[in-house]
Design a protein around this motif. Structure first.
Motif, PDB file in Angstrom:
ATOM      1  N   MET A  87      -3.247  -7.505 -15.229  1.00 37.30           N
ATOM      2  CA  MET A  87      -2.554  -6.634 -14.263  1.00 37.30           C
ATOM      3  C   MET A  87      -3.542  -5.588 -13.736  1.00 37.30           C
ATOM      4  O   MET A  87      -4.157  -4.868 -14.514  1.00 37.30           O
ATOM      5  N   ARG A  88      -3.680  -5.564 -12.427  1.00 34.96           N
ATOM      6  CA  ARG A  88      -4.612  -4.626 -11.804  1.00 34.96           C
ATOM      7  C   ARG A  88      -3.789  -3.467 -11.215  1.00 34.96           C
ATOM      8  O   ARG A  88      -2.920  -3.692 -10.362  1.00 34.96           O
ATOM      9  N   VAL A  89      -4.071  -2.252 -11.699  1.00 37.47           N
ATOM     10  CA  VAL A  89      -3.224  -1.109 -11.336  1.00 37.47           C
ATOM     11  C   VAL A  89      -4.032  -0.035 -10.609  1.00 37.47           C
ATOM     12  O   VAL A  89      -5.069   0.416 -11.109  1.00 37.47           O
ATOM     13  N   LEU A  90      -3.564   0.354  -9.453  1.00 36.50           N
ATOM     14  CA  LEU A  90      -4.149   1.490  -8.736  1.00 36.50           C
ATOM     15  C   LEU A  90      -3.344   2.736  -9.100  1.00 36.50           C
ATOM     16  O   LEU A  90      -2.125   2.775  -8.890  1.00 36.50           O
ATOM     17  N   LEU A  91      -4.033   3.720  -9.688  1.00 41.04           N
ATOM     18  CA  LEU A  91      -3.376   4.968 -10.093  1.00 41.04           C
ATOM     19  C   LEU A  91      -3.922   6.094  -9.225  1.00 41.04           C
ATOM     20  O   LEU A  91      -5.127   6.362  -9.231  1.00 41.04           O
ATOM     21  N   THR A  92      -3.052   6.763  -8.501  1.00 40.42           N
ATOM     22  CA  THR A  92      -3.487   7.866  -7.626  1.00 40.42           C
ATOM     23  C   THR A  92      -3.350   9.201  -8.366  1.00 40.42           C
ATOM     24  O   THR A  92      -2.653   9.290  -9.379  1.00 40.42           O
ATOM     25  N   GLY A  93      -3.999  10.222  -7.850  1.00 41.22           N
ATOM     26  CA  GLY A  93      -3.896  11.564  -8.446  1.00 41.22           C
ATOM     27  C   GLY A  93      -4.399  11.574  -9.876  1.00 41.22           C
ATOM     28  O   GLY A  93      -3.796  12.198 -10.763  1.00 41.22           O
ATOM     29  N   SER A  94      -5.531  10.909 -10.121  1.00 41.37           N
ATOM     30  CA  SER A  94      -5.961  10.595 -11.493  1.00 41.37           C
ATOM     31  C   SER A  94      -6.213  11.811 -12.379  1.00 41.37           C
ATOM     32  O   SER A  94      -6.197  11.697 -13.599  1.00 41.37           O
ATOM     33  N   GLY A  95      -6.438  12.994 -11.787  1.00 36.67           N
ATOM     34  CA  GLY A  95      -6.717  14.172 -12.611  1.00 36.67           C
ATOM     35  C   GLY A  95      -5.468  14.907 -13.053  1.00 36.67           C
ATOM     36  O   GLY A  95      -5.540  15.870 -13.824  1.00 36.67           O
ATOM     37  N   GLY A  96      -4.301  14.490 -12.587  1.00 37.02           N
ATOM     38  CA  GLY A  96      -3.056  15.218 -12.879  1.00 37.02           C
ATOM     39  C   GLY A  96      -2.540  14.938 -14.285  1.00 37.02           C
ATOM     40  O   GLY A  96      -3.031  14.059 -14.997  1.00 37.02           O
ATOM     41  N   GLN A  97      -1.532  15.713 -14.664  1.00 37.31           N
ATOM     42  CA  GLN A  97      -0.992  15.651 -16.023  1.00 37.31           C
ATOM     43  C   GLN A  97      -0.437  14.259 -16.363  1.00 37.31           C
ATOM     44  O   GLN A  97      -0.791  13.666 -17.393  1.00 37.31           O
ATOM     45  N   LEU A  98       0.416  13.735 -15.497  1.00 37.99           N
ATOM     46  CA  LEU A  98       1.007  12.429 -15.783  1.00 37.99           C
ATOM     47  C   LEU A  98      -0.047  11.329 -15.684  1.00 37.99           C
ATOM     48  O   LEU A  98      -0.066  10.402 -16.498  1.00 37.99           O
ATOM     49  N   ALA A  99      -0.929  11.445 -14.692  1.00 37.84           N
ATOM     50  CA  ALA A  99      -1.969  10.413 -14.524  1.00 37.84           C
ATOM     51  C   ALA A  99      -2.865  10.343 -15.758  1.00 37.84           C
ATOM     52  O   ALA A  99      -3.230   9.255 -16.205  1.00 37.84           O
ATOM     53  N   ARG A 100      -3.200  11.489 -16.321  1.00 37.10           N
ATOM     54  CA  ARG A 100      -4.050  11.476 -17.517  1.00 37.10           C
ATOM     55  C   ARG A 100      -3.311  10.802 -18.681  1.00 37.10           C
ATOM     56  O   ARG A 100      -3.885  10.033 -19.443  1.00 37.10           O
ATOM     57  N   ALA A 101      -2.016  11.084 -18.785  1.00 38.06           N
ATOM     58  CA  ALA A 101      -1.223  10.445 -19.849  1.00 38.06           C
ATOM     59  C   ALA A 101      -1.125   8.938 -19.608  1.00 38.06           C
ATOM     60  O   ALA A 101      -1.186   8.143 -20.555  1.00 38.06           O
ATOM     61  N   LEU A 102      -1.001   8.532 -18.359  1.00 34.91           N
ATOM     62  CA  LEU A 102      -0.943   7.085 -18.052  1.00 34.91           C
ATOM     63  C   LEU A 102      -2.266   6.415 -18.417  1.00 34.91           C
ATOM     64  O   LEU A 102      -2.281   5.279 -18.886  1.00 34.91           O
ATOM     65  N   GLN A 103      -3.365   7.130 -18.224  1.00 34.19           N
ATOM     66  CA  GLN A 103      -4.665   6.564 -18.590  1.00 34.19           C
ATOM     67  C   GLN A 103      -4.798   6.469 -20.116  1.00 34.19           C
ATOM     68  O   GLN A 103      -5.321   5.503 -20.639  1.00 34.19           O
ATOM     69  N   ARG A 104      -4.280   7.478 -20.840  1.00 36.72           N
ATOM     70  CA  ARG A 104      -4.358   7.456 -22.310  1.00 36.72           C
ATOM     71  C   ARG A 104      -3.524   6.329 -22.902  1.00 36.72           C
ATOM     72  O   ARG A 104      -3.838   5.813 -23.970  1.00 36.72           O
ATOM     73  N   THR A 105      -2.425   5.965 -22.225  1.00 37.84           N
ATOM     74  CA  THR A 105      -1.455   5.038 -22.828  1.00 37.84           C
ATOM     75  C   THR A 105      -1.463   3.660 -22.155  1.00 37.84           C
ATOM     76  O   THR A 105      -0.578   2.853 -22.432  1.00 37.84           O
ATOM     77  N   ALA A 106      -2.433   3.409 -21.294  1.00 41.97           N
ATOM     78  CA  ALA A 106      -2.448   2.129 -20.553  1.00 41.97           C
ATOM     79  C   ALA A 106      -2.473   0.953 -21.514  1.00 41.97           C
ATOM     80  O   ALA A 106      -3.204   0.970 -22.510  1.00 41.97           O
TER      81      ALA A 106
END
Ligand SMILES: NC(=O)c1ccc[n+]([C@@H]2O[C@H](COP(=O)([O-])OP(=O)(O)OC[C@H]3O[C@@H](n4cnc5c(N)ncnc54)[C@H](OP(=O)(O)O)[C@@H]3O)[C@@H](O)[C@H]2O)c1
Length: 291
Positions: free
Chosen positions: A1-20
């Protein structure tokens, strides 16, 4: 699965990166690489990355400033999701986080996904505009995930700001007549990944479990902080009413989201049922003491 995540420095984006989840190829881009309010950039980026899923964690989140910068808030929160919806095409799934601020918040029972919206702030209006843009302009699968009162152990949010003020010995006056559910960014991010894996669509609601006021949230932070040795003493915390603590933007008085429908659809997946907010708060704060 290839996922484009926008706003990568934000609070939720950082959590999404930690839990991918394993096996997920994450292309996480900050505002400097992809400004979601720029239609041309969005079209070009989606064509280049060719994602299976877009998670739009980019947002204008300065709730009070939005009252005087509504056009800016609308460009990011309203127009941006629409550009992403168009660019996603038929095959790509678009995930759009949203907020309890789309509700007026004058009720007293948990808000279902079909509860009438009526935002009382410029921020809430801009987020509702984004929801509508996603629903109306997507040609492929889409999902809106409304949440509320998100915090994490890093960055600037209610938890980190309270800990900082409590550590400096400041006595605090905290609003005690708004009800909601403090929600750990990591638990929200994990639930979003489960929703993506389960191919949920439409409007979903997710927060941690239980109910708090900002004041009871602050008191719990203080209690756990003292217990974990993060604070030397319990700070003085006084509950005040919203009318005593006026802000430019009106906040929902009652912002408890009903997660039943979403949880019904997630049950049986790897997703854990919503956890009481105090438990996730403790877990997050324990993580800070380990750091
Ligand atoms: N935090 C909460 O309590 C809460 C509650 C309910 C719902 N939500 C929703 O959850 C989502 C994520 O919020 P969050 O707490 O992670 O917010 P956040 O920490 O403020 O993150 C938002 C990110 O978006 C970036 N951004 C702003 N404008 C952009 C643009 N034009 N193009 C690309 N990126 C841009 C910001 O970058 P800069 O720092 O450079 O501006 C920031 O990194 C939002 O949709 C929000 O509405 C949050």
């Amino acid at each position: 699965m290839r996922v484009l995540l926008t706003g990568s420095g934000g609070q939720l984006a950082r959590a999404l990166q930690r839990t991918a989840p394993p096996g997920c190829t994450l292309v996480a881009l900050g505002r400097e690489r992809l400004d979601v309010s720029d239609r041309g950039e969005v079209v070009e980026c989606v064509a280049t990355v060719r994602p299976d899923v877009i998670i739009n964690a980019a947002a204008y989140t300065s709730v009070d400033l939005a009252e005087s910068e509504e056009a800016r808030a609308r460009a990011v929160n309203g127009a941006g999701p629409g550009y992403l919806a168009e660019a996603a095409g038929r095959a790509c799934r678009l995930v759009q986080p949203s907020t309890d601020y789309v509700f007026e918040g004058s009720g007293a029972t948990p808000l279902g996904t079909d509860a009438p919206t009526n935002p009382g702030s410029a921020y809430g209006r801009s987020k509702l505009e984004g929801e509508r843009a996603v629903a109306e302009r997507s040609n492929g699968p889409w999902m809106i995930v409304r949440t509320a009162w998100v915090y994490s152990g890093d960055g600037r949010n209610f938890l980190t700001s309270m800990l900082q003020q409590m550590g400096s010995g400041t006595s605090l006056r905290v609003v005690d007549d708004q009800l909601g559910t403090p929600t750990s960014a990591d638990s929200l991010a994990t639930a979003i990944w489960c929703m993506v894996e389960g191919e949920l669509g439409g409007i979903q609601h997710w927060t941690d479990d239980g109910t708090a006021t900002w004041c009871s949230f602050a008191r719990e932070i203080a209690r756990i902080g003292l217990e974990l040795g993060m604070l030397d003493s319990l700070p003085e915390i006084t509950g005040v009413s919203s009318s005593e603590r006026r802000t430019p933007a009106r906040r929902p008085g009652y912002a408890v989201l009903d997660k039943t429908e979403t949880w019904d659809r997630l049950e049986g997946t790897r997703c854990m049922p919503p956890v009481d907010w105090r438990e996730n708060l403790r877990r997050t704060m324990e993580g800070l003491t380990d750091a």
